[in-house]
Design a protein around this motif. Structure first.
Motif, mmCIF file in Angstrom:
data_model
loop_
_atom_site.group_PDB
_atom_site.id
_atom_site.type_symbol
_atom_site.label_atom_id
_atom_site.label_comp_id
_atom_site.label_asym_id
_atom_site.label_seq_id
_atom_site.Cartn_x
_atom_site.Cartn_y
_atom_site.Cartn_z
ATOM 1 N N PHE A 1 1.301 4.168 -2.795
ATOM 2 C CA PHE A 1 1.078 5.571 -2.420
ATOM 3 C C PHE A 1 2.226 6.459 -2.890
ATOM 4 N N MET B 1 -10.000 4.270 -2.813
ATOM 5 C CA MET B 1 -10.511 4.067 -1.462
ATOM 6 C C MET B 1 -11.827 4.825 -1.275
ATOM 7 N N SER B 2 -11.893 6.045 -1.817
ATOM 8 C CA SER B 2 -13.125 6.836 -1.725
ATOM 9 C C SER B 2 -14.268 6.141 -2.462
ATOM 10 N N TYR C 1 0.840 -1.201 0.000
ATOM 11 C CA TYR C 1 0.000 0.000 0.000
ATOM 12 C C TYR C 1 0.876 1.253 0.000
ATOM 13 N N LEU D 1 -4.721 5.926 -5.420
ATOM 14 C CA LEU D 1 -5.023 5.123 -4.241
ATOM 15 C C LEU D 1 -6.158 5.749 -3.442
ATOM 16 N N LEU D 2 -6.073 7.061 -3.190
ATOM 17 C CA LEU D 2 -7.101 7.742 -2.413
ATOM 18 C C LEU D 2 -8.439 7.756 -3.160
ATOM 19 N N GLY E 1 -0.391 8.005 -5.383
ATOM 20 C CA GLY E 1 -1.149 8.360 -4.191
ATOM 21 C C GLY E 1 -2.550 8.856 -4.493
ATOM 22 N N THR E 2 -2.688 9.674 -5.520
ATOM 23 C CA THR E 2 -4.009 10.201 -5.881
ATOM 24 C C THR E 2 -4.945 9.081 -6.300
#
Length: 475
Positions: free
Chosen positions: A430, A441-442, A426, A437-438, A434-435
């Motif tokens: 990231f 997740m959202s 993870y 990944l976020l 990173g963008t």
């Protein structure tokens, strides 16, 4: 008890049975070789493309380290999967496991992870197929300019049709073309004469250490998973295997052994023939390696091997994504319409067709590294829940309480090791994405909220729990 005053007519049970339509089920026609072909077929394309992006992240040595660390991660996945799936032998694989062991919300999320991971892997294969055909025809001077998008679309549509027509033919084709693709790796390895270092391979000159230091090893873990991503797909065939308790562990564990060998051979070939700067961004590294040998027949064979690997992977992904979506529809986690089985071919045809336009849209619009990252992230989320699920599984149903086709050793060490390596990966993702990944997740958080608010009320837990197990310990 039968009321003697009002005896039941002997014809009544038959009439009642005929009034109730028979449920059309999936066919149990597969054996261990088909399971091996499904698991290795999905993953073997990772030896032909994608893994080499790890070289770009940290150099060739970092990529080899990531290859072996990811190999440990997926060995844990294969062992845990083999135990639980040999017991929970139902379509949906890890989704069915989470449904029986944890509960509906976890099962819904795992189902989404599976569908996203396999669909994005299918898209990646379609992209590489188009790039490969374009490069091969150009190198051979066969035709002028080609629109590779046409081959991407044709790949997705043809393989969806093959899956629509029946699982036995689909996975028999997968077994054959996977074996040919694997033989291409072995032939290339022999062709570079590994017993005579320096004659063809140039490891002494090309291995430059760690250009980005120890951080490069961590960053390389992101794409190191691509060597093995999808081996857990063997569990999706659980409801179509003749002897799940035997075939699933045998097919899965021999599959991970095959991939560990293929991954190491692949790294050795690529790192010995190409500078890490080029290898780290090549679209079809093993085909390029075949060209560098200077042998035209070998180049053609590597083209065939790469093409077969992408087709086998995309074929298996369509099989697995549709089974997960079908299982979710059958359990009302998604509209029940998706739980339909074709009356003639006995396949989840609606789920297969549903993903065709989605895969085509991503294939013609999304870069390869991003589709790979989508697939890896979804897989990681599923592995994390898998590690938690097997610990709960052993606590609720200890050894001896139910029959298992396979018992993974050293429990709970594999689960702890799996969670640890997932956490490391993870962080590696990231660092570079990173963008993305976020954003993913959202997406999964919003999907969970939708399920709780709008879909959970349709789920019937009593009907979903299909295993004849005793009441869990502590209940």
């Amino acid at each position: 008890m039968v009321d003697v005053a009002h005896p039941v007519s002997p014809a009544a049970p038959a009439a009642a049975a005929s009034a109730t339509p028979a449920r059309v089920a999936l066919k149990r026609v597969l054996g261990p070789a088909h399971v091996w072909g499904l698991g290795v077929g999905i993953v073997l394309v990772g030896e032909f493309m994608g893994w080499n992006f790890a070289v770009g992240k940290g150099g060739a040595i970092a990529a080899l380290t990531a290859c072996w660390l990811a190999g440990i991660l997926y060995t844990c996945v294969a062992m845990i999967d083999s135990e639980v799936t040999s017991t929970v032998a139902a379509a949906g694989g890890q989704y069915a496991q989470a449904k029986h062991i944890i509960g509906p919300l976890a099962a819904f999320n795992v189902g989404l992870y599976l569908v996203m991971a396999y669909t994005m892997l299918e898209v990646s294969n379609a992209i590489v197929t188009g790039d490969l055909i374009e490069a091969f025809t150009h190198n051979m001077g066969l035709v002028g300019e080609l629109d590779k998008r046409a081959f991407m679309v044709l790949t997705i549509v043809f393989l969806a049709w093959l899956n629509y027509r029946g699982v036995l033919a689909t996975l028999t084709v997968n077994y054959v073309i996977t074996a040919i693709a694997f033989s291409a790796i072995l032939v290339l390895f022999v062709a570079i004469r590994p017993w005579a270092p320096g004659e063809v391979t140039k490891h002494a000159e090309l291995l430059t250490g760690l250009p980005y230091g120890g951080l490069g090893i961590l960053a390389a873990m992101h794409f190191g998973l691509w060597y093995y991503l999808g081996i857990e797909g063997t569990t999706q065939a659980a409801e179509e295997v003749r002897s799940p308790a035997r075939s699933l562990p045998l097919g899965t564990l021999t599959g991970i052994m095959t991939l560990l060998i293929a991954a190491t051979l692949t790294w050795y070939v690529g790192a010995g023939l190409m500078p890490w700067e080029y290898l780290g961004q090549a679209i079809t590294p093993l085909y390029d390696a075949g060209r560098l040998t200077g042998s035209a027949p070998l180049e053609v064979f590597l083209f065939v091997g790469t093409l077969f690997a992408t087709l086998a992977s995309a074929n298996g992904c369509i099989n697995d994504a549709s089974r997960a979506w079908f299982a979710m529809g059958r359990d009302r986690y998604m509209p029940v319409w998706f739980g339909g089985v074709h009356p003639k071919y006995r396949t989840p045809f609606r789920s297969i067709v549903f993903f065709v336009p989605i895969a085509i849209l991503f294939a013609v619009s999304t870069p390869l590294d991003q589709t790979i990252t989508f697939s890896i992230l979804s897989g990681l989320l599923g592995y994390t829940i898998m590690a938690i699920a097997v610990i709960i599984f052993r606590r609720k149903w200890p050894l001896g309480s139910i029959t298992r086709g396979y018992i993974h050793p050293l429990h709970p060490l594999p689960a702890i090791l799996l969670v640890t390596l997932c956490a490391v990966t993870y962080f590696a993702v990231f660092l570079g994405y990173g963008t993305q990944l976020l954003a993913m997740m959202s997406f999964y958080i919003l999907a969970s909220a939708w399920f709780v608010l709008h879909r959970y009320k349709y789920c019937r837990r009593g009907e979903q729990f299909t295993m004849p197990w005793p009441k869990p310990r502590g209940y």
